[in-house]
Write a protein that holds these residues in place. Sequence first.
Motif, PDB file in Angstrom:
ATOM      1  N   PHE A 105       0.838  -1.200   0.000  1.00 38.19           N
ATOM      2  CA  PHE A 105       0.000   0.000   0.000  1.00 38.19           C
ATOM      3  C   PHE A 105       0.876   1.254   0.000  1.00 38.19           C
ATOM      4  N   ARG A 106       1.796   1.290  -0.966  1.00 36.23           N
ATOM      5  CA  ARG A 106       2.680   2.443  -1.058  1.00 36.23           C
ATOM      6  C   ARG A 106       2.624   3.136  -2.407  1.00 36.23           C
ATOM      7  N   GLY A 107       2.708   2.351  -3.504  1.00 36.62           N
ATOM      8  CA  GLY A 107       2.746   2.992  -4.813  1.00 36.62           C
ATOM      9  C   GLY A 107       2.549   2.011  -5.944  1.00 36.62           C
ATOM     10  N   ASN A 108       2.683   2.507  -7.155  1.00 38.56           N
ATOM     11  CA  ASN A 108       2.463   1.710  -8.375  1.00 38.56           C
ATOM     12  C   ASN A 108       3.645   1.881  -9.334  1.00 38.56           C
ATOM     13  N   PRO A 109       3.953   0.863 -10.162  1.00 42.58           N
ATOM     14  CA  PRO A 109       3.363  -0.490 -10.126  1.00 42.58           C
ATOM     15  C   PRO A 109       4.122  -1.369  -9.143  1.00 42.58           C
ATOM     16  N   SER A 110       3.511  -1.710  -8.046  1.00 43.80           N
ATOM     17  CA  SER A 110       4.205  -2.433  -6.983  1.00 43.80           C
ATOM     18  C   SER A 110       4.393  -3.906  -7.336  1.00 43.80           C
ATOM     19  N   THR A 111       5.386  -4.501  -6.705  1.00 48.93           N
ATOM     20  CA  THR A 111       5.670  -5.922  -6.872  1.00 48.93           C
ATOM     21  C   THR A 111       5.483  -6.612  -5.537  1.00 48.93           C
ATOM     22  N   SER A 112       4.584  -7.580  -5.474  1.00 51.29           N
ATOM     23  CA  SER A 112       4.323  -8.297  -4.229  1.00 51.29           C
ATOM     24  C   SER A 112       5.581  -9.028  -3.761  1.00 51.29           C
ATOM     25  N   GLY A 113       5.819  -8.962  -2.459  1.00 47.29           N
ATOM     26  CA  GLY A 113       6.951  -9.677  -1.874  1.00 47.29           C
ATOM     27  C   GLY A 113       8.264  -8.921  -1.895  1.00 47.29           C
ATOM     28  N   TRP A 114       8.257  -7.651  -2.369  1.00 47.62           N
ATOM     29  CA  TRP A 114       9.499  -6.875  -2.395  1.00 47.62           C
ATOM     30  C   TRP A 114       9.493  -5.837  -1.286  1.00 47.62           C
ATOM     31  N   THR A 115      10.629  -5.707  -0.594  1.00 45.41           N
ATOM     32  CA  THR A 115      10.798  -4.655   0.399  1.00 45.41           C
ATOM     33  C   THR A 115      12.164  -4.012   0.230  1.00 45.41           C
ATOM     34  N   SER A 116      12.233  -2.742   0.582  1.00 45.76           N
ATOM     35  CA  SER A 116      13.521  -2.048   0.491  1.00 45.76           C
ATOM     36  C   SER A 116      14.487  -2.535   1.561  1.00 45.76           C
ATOM     37  N   ILE A 117      13.974  -3.176   2.593  1.00 45.95           N
ATOM     38  CA  ILE A 117      14.846  -3.619   3.680  1.00 45.95           C
ATOM     39  C   ILE A 117      15.360  -5.046   3.477  1.00 45.95           C
ATOM     40  N   ASN A 118      14.684  -5.836   2.634  1.00 47.60           N
ATOM     41  CA  ASN A 118      15.072  -7.248   2.523  1.00 47.60           C
ATOM     42  C   ASN A 118      14.993  -7.816   1.103  1.00 47.60           C
ATOM     43  N   GLY A 119      14.607  -6.987   0.129  1.00 42.07           N
ATOM     44  CA  GLY A 119      14.551  -7.485  -1.237  1.00 42.07           C
ATOM     45  C   GLY A 119      13.318  -8.320  -1.529  1.00 42.07           C
ATOM     46  N   GLN A 120      13.429  -9.210  -2.524  1.00 42.82           N
ATOM     47  CA  GLN A 120      12.298  -9.945  -3.068  1.00 42.82           C
ATOM     48  C   GLN A 120      12.175 -11.351  -2.482  1.00 42.82           C
ATOM     49  N   THR A 121      10.978 -11.670  -1.989  1.00 46.85           N
ATOM     50  CA  THR A 121      10.648 -13.053  -1.650  1.00 46.85           C
ATOM     51  C   THR A 121      10.204 -13.763  -2.920  1.00 46.85           C
ATOM     52  N   ASN A 122      10.672 -14.995  -3.112  1.00 43.59           N
ATOM     53  CA  ASN A 122      10.343 -15.763  -4.306  1.00 43.59           C
ATOM     54  C   ASN A 122       9.386 -16.895  -3.992  1.00 43.59           C
ATOM     55  N   ASN A 123       8.687 -17.349  -5.017  1.00 43.96           N
ATOM     56  CA  ASN A 123       7.768 -18.469  -4.854  1.00 43.96           C
ATOM     57  C   ASN A 123       8.572 -19.767  -4.726  1.00 43.96           C
ATOM     58  N   PRO A 124       8.401 -20.527  -3.649  1.00 42.16           N
ATOM     59  CA  PRO A 124       9.202 -21.741  -3.455  1.00 42.16           C
ATOM     60  C   PRO A 124       9.003 -22.798  -4.539  1.00 42.16           C
ATOM     61  N   PHE A 125       7.887 -22.728  -5.266  1.00 40.53           N
ATOM     62  CA  PHE A 125       7.615 -23.726  -6.297  1.00 40.53           C
ATOM     63  C   PHE A 125       8.284 -23.391  -7.628  1.00 40.53           C
ATOM     64  N   ILE A 168       6.132 -21.226   5.302  1.00 39.12           N
ATOM     65  CA  ILE A 168       5.347 -22.443   5.564  1.00 39.12           C
ATOM     66  C   ILE A 168       5.530 -23.435   4.430  1.00 39.12           C
ATOM     67  N   ALA A 169       5.438 -22.947   3.190  1.00 42.01           N
ATOM     68  CA  ALA A 169       5.565 -23.827   2.028  1.00 42.01           C
ATOM     69  C   ALA A 169       6.890 -24.577   2.040  1.00 42.01           C
ATOM     70  N   GLN A 170       7.963 -23.898   2.468  1.00 42.22           N
ATOM     71  CA  GLN A 170       9.287 -24.525   2.517  1.00 42.22           C
ATOM     72  C   GLN A 170       9.448 -25.486   3.689  1.00 42.22           C
ATOM     73  N   GLY A 171       8.584 -25.354   4.683  1.00 40.75           N
ATOM     74  CA  GLY A 171       8.751 -26.159   5.892  1.00 40.75           C
ATOM     75  C   GLY A 171       9.730 -25.562   6.867  1.00 40.75           C
ATOM     76  N   LEU A 172      10.006 -24.249   6.752  1.00 42.50           N
ATOM     77  CA  LEU A 172      10.922 -23.609   7.709  1.00 42.50           C
ATOM     78  C   LEU A 172      10.311 -23.581   9.097  1.00 42.50           C
ATOM     79  N   PHE A 208      -4.432 -32.884  -0.556  1.00 43.35           N
ATOM     80  CA  PHE A 208      -3.440 -32.202  -1.379  1.00 43.35           C
ATOM     81  C   PHE A 208      -2.602 -31.304  -0.489  1.00 43.35           C
ATOM     82  N   PHE A 209      -1.357 -31.720  -0.221  1.00 45.43           N
ATOM     83  CA  PHE A 209      -0.426 -30.978   0.635  1.00 45.43           C
ATOM     84  C   PHE A 209       0.861 -30.761  -0.143  1.00 45.43           C
ATOM     85  N   PRO A 210       0.877 -29.783  -1.037  1.00 38.42           N
ATOM     86  CA  PRO A 210       2.024 -29.622  -1.955  1.00 38.42           C
ATOM     87  C   PRO A 210       3.296 -29.221  -1.224  1.00 38.42           C
ATOM     88  N   ILE A 211       4.414 -29.800  -1.676  1.00 37.08           N
ATOM     89  CA  ILE A 211       5.741 -29.480  -1.141  1.00 37.08           C
ATOM     90  C   ILE A 211       6.640 -29.095  -2.308  1.00 37.08           C
TER      91      ILE A 211
END
Length: 496
Positions: free
Chosen positions: A138-158, A175-179, A491-494
């Motif tokens: 909720f900051r601006g456009n065009p935003s990218t989900s999972g990106w932060t200036s403090i930690n960079g981009q989270t990626n989809n584990p699949f 959770i998806a990774q089982g961490l 269905f419990f995808p890993i």
Amino acid sequence: MKVYLIYLLSFFMIAEANFRHNDINSFLDELGEAQDKEKFFKEYVKSVRLNDQKVNSVISLYSNQEILEEYYAGVEKEFHGVPILLKDNIDSIGIANTAGSLAFKNNLPKNDAPLVSKLRESGFIILGKANLSEWANFRGNPSTSGWTSINGQTNNPFNLKYNPCGSSSGSAAAIAQGLVPVSIGTETNGSITCPASVNGVVGIKPTVGLVSRTGVIPISETQDTAGPMAKNVMDAAKVLKAIAGEDPLDSYTAKIPQDYDYKKLTDLDANYLKGKRVGVLNSSESSEIEKGLIDKVKKVLEAKDAVIVDVEFNISSDYKAAKEFYVLLYEFNVGMKNYLKGRGLPYKTLEDIVEFNKANADTVLKHFGQEIFLESLKATDTEKYLKEREDIGRLAKAQIDSVLEANNLDVIIGLTRNPGWLTDLENGDSRGDDGISWANGGLSAVAGYPHITIPLDFVNDLPVGVSFLGTAWDEANLINAAYSFEQENKFFPIPK
């Protein structure tokens, strides 16, 4: 040499299996078998750091000593020693609450958020903080989900090239990774349910007011809520039960019905759907992929002896539509001012954060701007706000309730969200590659009603979820319906 390679491969397979903690019970079993608890937690935290390097779902972790101290403090509590990650917009003493922004890198809370206190009281160990979409998308456009200036981009584990959806991206990806077996996300409109669906995990967005929002960096007073994520429905329900309840500092929690039965949240029945009238959201405009998924939903329901009724919503929800968006803009400005009081930060208002972003544009604004912040500063018409809030809330509630009542339904089921899309930091979220796009849950968000999503199937090797929707305070019913469906679908995808 060949024997050595086979041994080495076997070792890494065992190591991977051991670091995956896919449910509460398996973690407790492994913890119980460990003779040296200090060594166990030290190795566990090390494995979290090592195994998260590619996905990047974690922002920060407590020290080994702090984790061990909390473990010993929780003896004889129900979930003694179970680690949990918090989305990094929730106050927890001793660790920065950043909203993913460099502006908040020194935001060290003086108190735990009430939901965090409840987790500790139940024996959960707060392992650390999960990455998110900066400022909860909720900051601006065009935003990218999972990106932060403090930690960079989270990626989809699949598929690391794909997006994890936002804004509770790290909470779901971990959770998806089982961490960790369980985590906490927050939602204003889709921020628990979308990442849960896209990462193949369970997500529960409760009725607004069931869980305190005190100590959570806000967007919307009327729509914000925290909620659990897990690999299975039972674990998510256990966490919800732990964090639910009244908070004198959050007036919305006073709306919890006096007879609300918290015990029923975890009193689950695999045959619950038998005889239940289930409205399946279906549209003649659905793609072939959607139709195939709906067919699977119906087959599972038929196997559980549910009564299937095809239904449609007459209206939809787009949070950036004029009326809905104005309510969020207005409430965000007010909410941030209240959150900043007494924080000891160099900001008193949202305008101060806007100035910080301008001064640090090379790092903070390098991928997208802060147009939403600027619009929020302009949203000061209280009369307009009150009217829009009343209108959209009434319409959303009426739409869900009317479909339930007109068809005498116990629950509404629909597809949660299309599979993840390719991450594009320069152009932002596409919300659906190759024309594959659908979503349910916007009406539940605006109405403040519960919405639960669980994994359904794969589409192009990426997981998609199925949603369970209902009226206010109907969590026990929806959780039971989701649990019954889960036990049949299995269905419990890993991630590979």
